[in-house]
Design an enzyme around this catalytic site. Sequence first.
Site, PDB file in Angstrom:
ATOM      1  N   ALA A  49      60.156  -9.783 -41.372  1.00 22.21           N
ATOM      2  CA  ALA A  49      59.829 -10.347 -43.204  1.00 22.21           C
ATOM      3  C   ALA A  49      60.545 -10.268 -43.942  1.00 22.21           C
ATOM      4  O   ALA A  49      60.892 -10.898 -45.096  1.00 22.21           O
ATOM      5  CB  ALA A  49      58.342  -9.744 -43.124  1.00 22.21           C
ATOM      6  N   THR A  50      61.992  -8.917 -43.861  1.00 24.64           N
ATOM      7  CA  THR A  50      62.760  -8.805 -44.755  1.00 24.64           C
ATOM      8  C   THR A  50      63.707 -10.277 -44.615  1.00 24.64           C
ATOM      9  O   THR A  50      63.810 -11.040 -45.790  1.00 24.64           O
ATOM     10  CB  THR A  50      63.553  -7.834 -44.640  1.00 24.64           C
ATOM     11  OG1 THR A  50      62.954  -6.756 -44.056  1.00 24.64           O
ATOM     12  CG2 THR A  50      65.411  -7.548 -45.318  1.00 24.64           C
ATOM     13  N   ASN A  99      51.255  -2.598 -49.422  1.00 25.64           N
ATOM     14  CA  ASN A  99      51.679  -1.934 -47.967  1.00 25.64           C
ATOM     15  C   ASN A  99      51.125  -0.765 -48.112  1.00 25.64           C
ATOM     16  O   ASN A  99      51.547  -0.183 -47.507  1.00 25.64           O
ATOM     17  CB  ASN A  99      52.961  -1.957 -47.689  1.00 25.64           C
ATOM     18  CG  ASN A  99      53.976  -2.561 -48.382  1.00 25.64           C
ATOM     19  OD1 ASN A  99      54.030  -2.940 -49.321  1.00 25.64           O
ATOM     20  ND2 ASN A  99      54.782  -1.168 -48.551  1.00 25.64           N
ATOM     21  N   GLN A 134      50.895  -7.814 -44.499  1.00 22.29           N
ATOM     22  CA  GLN A 134      50.376  -6.672 -44.292  1.00 22.29           C
ATOM     23  C   GLN A 134      48.822  -7.400 -43.736  1.00 22.29           C
ATOM     24  O   GLN A 134      48.242  -6.525 -43.315  1.00 22.29           O
ATOM     25  CB  GLN A 134      50.246  -5.641 -45.461  1.00 22.29           C
ATOM     26  CG  GLN A 134      51.335  -4.970 -45.448  1.00 22.29           C
ATOM     27  CD  GLN A 134      51.057  -4.296 -44.455  1.00 22.29           C
ATOM     28  OE1 GLN A 134      50.340  -3.190 -43.405  1.00 22.29           O
ATOM     29  NE2 GLN A 134      52.759  -3.338 -44.525  1.00 22.29           N
ATOM     30  N   ALA A 177      56.641  -9.616 -37.022  1.00 16.29           N
ATOM     31  CA  ALA A 177      55.869  -8.938 -35.596  1.00 16.29           C
ATOM     32  C   ALA A 177      55.532  -7.944 -35.113  1.00 16.29           C
ATOM     33  O   ALA A 177      54.152  -7.036 -34.921  1.00 16.29           O
ATOM     34  CB  ALA A 177      56.020  -9.870 -34.082  1.00 16.29           C
ATOM     35  N   HIS A 178      56.435  -6.572 -35.965  1.00 16.49           N
ATOM     36  CA  HIS A 178      56.003  -5.459 -35.835  1.00 16.49           C
ATOM     37  C   HIS A 178      55.041  -4.708 -36.170  1.00 16.49           C
ATOM     38  O   HIS A 178      54.210  -3.558 -36.674  1.00 16.49           O
ATOM     39  CB  HIS A 178      57.199  -4.372 -35.839  1.00 16.49           C
ATOM     40  CG  HIS A 178      57.682  -4.188 -37.522  1.00 16.49           C
ATOM     41  ND1 HIS A 178      58.020  -3.057 -37.549  1.00 16.49           N
ATOM     42  CD2 HIS A 178      58.464  -5.207 -37.893  1.00 16.49           C
ATOM     43  CE1 HIS A 178      58.238  -2.933 -38.814  1.00 16.49           C
ATOM     44  NE2 HIS A 178      58.174  -3.837 -39.026  1.00 16.49           N
ATOM     45  N   THR A 223      70.674 -18.816 -31.920  1.00 15.75           N
ATOM     46  CA  THR A 223      70.198 -18.164 -31.086  1.00 15.75           C
ATOM     47  C   THR A 223      68.924 -17.894 -30.322  1.00 15.75           C
ATOM     48  O   THR A 223      69.185 -16.477 -31.434  1.00 15.75           O
ATOM     49  CB  THR A 223      70.928 -17.727 -29.797  1.00 15.75           C
ATOM     50  OG1 THR A 223      72.158 -18.807 -29.783  1.00 15.75           O
ATOM     51  CG2 THR A 223      70.235 -18.098 -28.254  1.00 15.75           C
ATOM     52  N   CYS A 265      61.691   8.454 -50.140  1.00 14.21           N
ATOM     53  CA  CYS A 265      63.123   8.650 -50.650  1.00 14.21           C
ATOM     54  C   CYS A 265      64.849   8.182 -51.339  1.00 14.21           C
ATOM     55  O   CYS A 265      64.541   7.316 -50.100  1.00 14.21           O
ATOM     56  CB  CYS A 265      63.806   9.611 -49.147  1.00 14.21           C
ATOM     57  SG  CYS A 265      62.058  10.427 -48.699  1.00 14.21           S
TER      58      CYS A 265
HETATM   59  C1  LIG Z   1      57.273  -4.288 -43.554  1.00 17.23           C
HETATM   60  C2  LIG Z   1      57.013  -5.056 -44.643  1.00 17.23           C
HETATM   61  C3  LIG Z   1      58.256  -5.795 -44.893  1.00 17.23           C
HETATM   62  C4  LIG Z   1      59.528  -5.496 -44.263  1.00 17.23           C
HETATM   63  O1  LIG Z   1      59.738  -6.591 -42.985  1.00 17.23           O
HETATM   64  P1  LIG Z   1      60.957  -6.305 -41.759  1.00 17.23           P
HETATM   65  O2  LIG Z   1      60.101  -7.271 -40.739  1.00 17.23           O
HETATM   66  O3  LIG Z   1      60.140  -4.901 -41.713  1.00 17.23           O
HETATM   67  O4  LIG Z   1      62.246  -6.889 -42.190  1.00 17.23           O
HETATM   68  C5  LIG Z   1      57.993  -6.662 -45.785  1.00 17.23           C
HETATM   69  N1  LIG Z   1      56.924  -6.793 -47.046  1.00 17.23           N
HETATM   70  C6  LIG Z   1      56.225  -5.891 -46.904  1.00 17.23           C
HETATM   71  C7  LIG Z   1      55.225  -5.672 -47.025  1.00 17.23           C
HETATM   72  C8  LIG Z   1      56.414  -4.786 -45.389  1.00 17.23           C
HETATM   73  O5  LIG Z   1      54.593  -4.257 -45.590  1.00 17.23           O
END
Ligand SMILES: *Cc1c(COP(=O)(O)O)cnc(C)c1O
Length: 428
Positions: free
Chosen positions: A97-98, A177, A205, A226-227, A266, A352
């Site tokens: 998502a970043t 989040n 989220q 996905a994570h 890829t 942090c």
């Molecule tokens: C975790 C998160 C991201 C970043 O997602 P990644 O796949 O870890 O880069 C972006 N936006 C929100 C709201 C998140 O909670």
Amino acid sequence: MSTATTTNGASSSAAIAGIPVPAGVKLPIYMDNHATTRMDPRVLEAMMPYFTETFGNAASRNHSFGWEAEQAVEQARAQIAKLIGATSKEIIFTSGATESNNLAIKGIAEMYRERGNHIITQATEHKAVLDTCKRLEKSGYQVTYLPVKADGLIDIEDLKNAITDKTILVTIMIANNEIGVVQPVEEIGKLCHERGVLFHTDGVQAVGKIPVDVNAMQIDALSLTAHKIYGPKGVGALYVRRRNPRVQISEQINGGGHERGMRSGTLNVPGIVGLGKACELAGEEMESEAKRLTAMRDRLKHKLESSLDYIHVNGTMERHLPGNLNMSFVYVEGESLLMGINDVAVSSGSACTSATLEPSYVLKALGLGDDVAHSSIRFGLGRFNTDAEVDYVADKVIDVVQKLRELSPLYEMVKEGIDLTKIEWAAH
Ligand SMILES: *Cc1c(COP(=O)(O)O)cnc(C)c1O
């Protein structure tokens, strides 16, 4: 630690603190599911063949290895699209998502530069949105950061007033989040489309947790990963609307023109298969899972509230993610609180940044003072948490907060009815 003897021989810090560990509960307990989630075994199973037997490059057009990989990728595209009410062709794969947020915001900003240079976002976005906007400010874009109300939601009137004839993009997340509040996305989408402005949303989220429909919400671009939904790390997607309007995005990574020219590289076939499977499962189980998580969340909240005073929830509970509970424990020192519950993985209201411990900018945006922000905890419940874990965590937090307050002169004064705001403190 010389007196760390226990009656049952257990050696965990929990036993030291005197809170019994319920049968079936294994320490440490993971309750930080907004940071990442454990992969669902069914997702891993779906991914496995694509590391070994079915290892082809989805862009290889002249043999069966490539075709099989491509077929798996197309199935995943359909699974993701179905979960958010999109079509397969509107799904672009990314590394997470970043990257999706960067691609959407920079890609739209560049593509629509001639139409205007103004972007609107809000103060409590994820850093992947805020830092991207800051970067664009350095190259001549103007960004409005809308404030949020004490309940964590934006005021739709503020958004209305912020849109100018230079505005090309509004980027506001669906669910936060840290505090779990769900923004009025349908109203935002409607307003944007009435004013001819594109609407991107960080849906990380929300997708898979609450119903999301890109057409009902009039979303033009949506980031997901996905994570956060029991899939693997390092793979995500960007939804890009193809009709009414057809959204154009300029490529941020060049080389080969994959993903209809929007994102070269890829494809991570096993990861994409995992993301697809995670979306399929989330769609099938969303309703029952949301019910279960809401019940656990409320159980945790009620337990804490029935034993502790001077605690409060951050972010409105009226529009809230099922698995989120963010609470402040006033008159408790934040770091001591976290240390006290170190067999429970949660997040604190401290971020942090570099060497210093900064209070969370999200909690500060709600109007919380630094001390209260530091003494806040985000509980993130997920698919693999149990009621027994909730009970243990509640008992543990109650015990630690009570012990810390016994040591707190401020808490004593408040209990005695002294108004802290009227005290003149000696030398600063
Ligand atoms: C975790 C998160 C991201 C970043 O997602 P990644 O796949 O870890 O880069 C972006 N936006 C929100 C709201 C998140 O909670």
